[in-house]
Scaffold this active site. Sequence first.
Site: not given
Ligand code: ZN
Length: 215
Positions: A62, A9, A66, A164
Site C-alpha cells: 500500500h 490498510d 502513503h 484500517h
Molecule cells: Zn490507505
Amino acid sequence: MTRVSLSFDNGPDPQVTPFVLDTLAERGIRSTFFVVGERAAEPGAMALVERAHVEGHWIGNHTWTHSVPLGRRTEPDSADAEIGRTQKLVAPVAQHPALFRPFGGGGILNQDLLSEDALRLLCAGGFTCVLWNAIPRDWADPDGWADTALAQIASQPWSLVVLHDLPTGAMRHLPAFLDTLAARGYEIRQDFPPDCLPIVGGTVVRPIDGYVTRH
Ligand SMILES: [Zn+2]
C-alpha cells in the site's frame, strides 16, 4: 448470497494489528492486509506482518509513504520508491501474484490513483491492482462506520470493504461488526470481486484510464 471480502490498510500498528488478528482468528476469518512500507519498516513491525501471513491472511503493498497519490507525483522514480521499495520489504510474506492497493486520498477512485510510471511498474512486476467498492470511512467515523459498512454491503452482491488497523478507536467495533455479518448469513471470502481488479497478474483486464493520470 451476499459476499464480503475484508481488507485492512495502512498498518501495521503495534496495538491495533494484534487486536484485529485476534478478532479475525477467533472467528476463522481470513482477509488481506495492505501494509504501508515505512510502517512495516519500524522496529518490530514486520513481526506483525509475518504473524498475519502465518495466520493465513494475504499481505499486499500500500505504498511506502502513503503521502501523495501516485497520479499527483511528478518525480521520475516515485513509482519504484513507493511500490518497488515496499514490495522488497514484504517479499518474504507477500501474496503471489503481488497485490498492490493504491493510496486514494480519502478513498476516492479517480485518476490520482496511479501514474503512467506506476502502471508500467505494476504490469512489468506482475502485480494485481486491488481497488475497493465499500469504504465506510472508519478513520473519520470511528463509532458509526459499521452501520455505514452494513448498508454498503446490503446494497451490492459482493463488497470489498476497506478498513484500517490504525489507532482511531474504530476497530473496537470490529468484533460486533463481524458477528453481525455472520448473523445475517453473509459469506465472508478472502478473494476479491473481479470488478475491483483492473490489473491481474500484470495484465490490464478492465478499463484503467479512469485511474491513471497521463501527463
Ligand atoms: Zn490507505
